[in-house]
Enzyme design. Sequence first.
Site, PDB file in Angstrom:
ATOM      1  CG  ASN A 115      -1.918   1.008   1.314  1.00  0.00           C
ATOM      2  OD1 ASN A 115      -1.744   2.064   0.707  1.00  0.00           O
ATOM      3  ND2 ASN A 115      -2.975   0.755   2.045  1.00  0.00           N
ATOM      4  CG  ASP A 156      -2.414  -7.033  11.884  1.00  0.00           C
ATOM      5  OD1 ASP A 156      -2.976  -6.685  10.825  1.00  0.00           O
ATOM      6  OD2 ASP A 156      -2.864  -7.952  12.598  1.00  0.00           O
ATOM      7  CB  SER A 157      -4.187  -1.618  12.566  1.00  0.00           C
ATOM      8  OG  SER A 157      -4.547  -1.448  11.226  1.00  0.00           O
ATOM      9  CG  PHE A 164      -9.574   2.770   5.175  1.00  0.00           C
ATOM     10  CD1 PHE A 164      -8.815   3.723   5.830  1.00  0.00           C
ATOM     11  CD2 PHE A 164      -9.320   1.419   5.466  1.00  0.00           C
ATOM     12  CE1 PHE A 164      -7.834   3.357   6.745  1.00  0.00           C
ATOM     13  CE2 PHE A 164      -8.332   1.048   6.364  1.00  0.00           C
ATOM     14  CZ  PHE A 164      -7.600   2.023   7.012  1.00  0.00           C
ATOM     15  CG  ASP A 168     -12.156   5.466   9.249  1.00  0.00           C
ATOM     16  OD1 ASP A 168     -11.786   5.056  10.364  1.00  0.00           O
ATOM     17  OD2 ASP A 168     -11.351   5.794   8.364  1.00  0.00           O
ATOM     18  CE  LYS A 184      -8.464   6.933  10.292  1.00  0.00           C
ATOM     19  NZ  LYS A 184      -8.752   5.992   9.243  1.00  0.00           N
ATOM     20  CG  HIS A 188      -5.560   2.705  14.934  1.00  0.00           C
ATOM     21  ND1 HIS A 188      -6.287   3.626  14.223  1.00  0.00           N
ATOM     22  CD2 HIS A 188      -5.494   1.609  14.136  1.00  0.00           C
ATOM     23  CE1 HIS A 188      -6.665   3.103  13.073  1.00  0.00           C
ATOM     24  NE2 HIS A 188      -6.191   1.882  12.993  1.00  0.00           N
ATOM     25  NE  ARG A 189      -2.928   3.589   9.509  1.00  0.00           N
ATOM     26  CZ  ARG A 189      -4.055   2.865   9.548  1.00  0.00           C
ATOM     27  NH1 ARG A 189      -4.015   1.600   9.855  1.00  0.00           N
ATOM     28  NH2 ARG A 189      -5.215   3.425   9.280  1.00  0.00           N
TER      29      ARG A 189
HETATM   30  P1  ITT Z   1      -2.237  -4.296   4.456  1.00  0.00           P
HETATM   31  O1  ITT Z   1      -2.360  -4.691   3.042  1.00  0.00           O
HETATM   32  O2  ITT Z   1      -1.093  -3.347   4.688  1.00  0.00           O
HETATM   33  O3  ITT Z   1      -2.215  -5.445   5.456  1.00  0.00           O
HETATM   34  P2  ITT Z   1      -4.963  -3.737   5.404  1.00  0.00           P
HETATM   35  O4  ITT Z   1      -6.009  -2.988   4.650  1.00  0.00           O
HETATM   36  O5  ITT Z   1      -5.204  -5.187   5.683  1.00  0.00           O
HETATM   37  O6  ITT Z   1      -3.541  -3.436   4.742  1.00  0.00           O
HETATM   38  P3  ITT Z   1      -4.587  -3.264   8.264  1.00  0.00           P
HETATM   39  O7  ITT Z   1      -4.004  -4.602   8.525  1.00  0.00           O
HETATM   40  O8  ITT Z   1      -3.883  -2.077   8.807  1.00  0.00           O
HETATM   41  O9  ITT Z   1      -4.808  -2.936   6.743  1.00  0.00           O
HETATM   42  O10 ITT Z   1      -6.063  -3.216   8.827  1.00  0.00           O
HETATM   43  C1  ITT Z   1      -6.937  -4.333   8.802  1.00  0.00           C
HETATM   44  C2  ITT Z   1      -8.363  -3.874   8.686  1.00  0.00           C
HETATM   45  O11 ITT Z   1      -8.745  -3.153   9.867  1.00  0.00           O
HETATM   46  C3  ITT Z   1      -8.638  -2.922   7.521  1.00  0.00           C
HETATM   47  O12 ITT Z   1      -8.882  -3.638   6.336  1.00  0.00           O
HETATM   48  C4  ITT Z   1      -9.868  -2.178   8.038  1.00  0.00           C
HETATM   49  O13 ITT Z   1     -11.039  -2.943   7.820  1.00  0.00           O
HETATM   50  C5  ITT Z   1      -9.613  -2.087   9.542  1.00  0.00           C
HETATM   51  N1  ITT Z   1      -8.920  -0.813   9.850  1.00  0.00           N
HETATM   52  C6  ITT Z   1      -7.621  -0.651  10.191  1.00  0.00           C
HETATM   53  N2  ITT Z   1      -7.312   0.658  10.368  1.00  0.00           N
HETATM   54  C7  ITT Z   1      -8.457   1.329  10.115  1.00  0.00           C
HETATM   55  C8  ITT Z   1      -8.799   2.699  10.113  1.00  0.00           C
HETATM   56  O14 ITT Z   1      -7.896   3.660  10.370  1.00  0.00           O
HETATM   57  N3  ITT Z   1     -10.043   3.043   9.812  1.00  0.00           N
HETATM   58  C9  ITT Z   1     -10.967   2.113   9.528  1.00  0.00           C
HETATM   59  N4  ITT Z   1     -10.736   0.801   9.485  1.00  0.00           N
HETATM   60  C10 ITT Z   1      -9.494   0.398   9.780  1.00  0.00           C
END
Ligand code: ITT
Length: 209
Positions: A11, A73-74, A162, A165, A185, A190-191
């Site tokens: 990304n 990871d989040s 996204f 949110d 934001k 958290h990020r």
């Molecule tokens: P990678 O390809 O980098 O793994 P990802 O979209 O899976 O990207 P994350 O692991 O950071 O991203 O997050 C996992 C999910 O958690 C993501 O697809 C969202 O559904 C939710 N999420 C994480 N951070 C968010 C945010 O700031 N706002 C809304 N949803 C979030």
Amino acid sequence: MKQRILLASTNQGKLAELSELLGTVSKKVDWVCLKAYPNIPEVVEDGDTFAENARKKALGYAKVTGLWTLADDSGLVIDALDGQPGVYSARYAADECGGNRKNIDTANYKKVLAELKDTPDEERIARFSCCLCLVSPEKILLETEGAVEGVINRTPLGENGFGYDPIFYIPSLGKTAAQLNKQQKNRISHRGNAIGKLKPLLEDLLRVN
Ligand code: ITT
């Protein structure tokens, strides 16, 4: 000399965000992301916690590339759902939307709203959580965690952001995360929080290396 660090993500948006939030520290880093390694085998995120997944991703890609690697990871943790969607946040409603990636964000938050349909307001407590892990191919160098507390709204609001949110309401701001602009934001997310904690630690690490 700049320290080369691989960001374990394809990304480009994440790379831009990271670089912006790290400010001057980022200037000491030669960033690359997984886009530069199109044939690299994917590290499967099958850990039970965000920290475990971040560690696994970072060490997996560092071993293959020989580079210092930063992984994150989040996801969303909802108390009334025993911590779900948690590490399954990205694919929470994957079965319901037949694997259609385009609609997954909407399907995910609609599933949360349906699960919490009968949950009273005071029990709709949730948080976004983010774990970051920086490793060399040999060992873990730094780990940080950030979180933002909120409440799951009954209806989606806002067009920005996204994922979850639109349903993540932040009482102190009186808005959902999707009603915030990017700067607002980043300030509370958290990020943003986890990157803010990483910044001084990375600065120190780069000074001694
Ligand atoms: P990678 O390809 O980098 O793994 P990802 O979209 O899976 O990207 P994350 O692991 O950071 O991203 O997050 C996992 C999910 O958690 C993501 O697809 C969202 O559904 C939710 N999420 C994480 N951070 C968010 C945010 O700031 N706002 C809304 N949803 C979030």
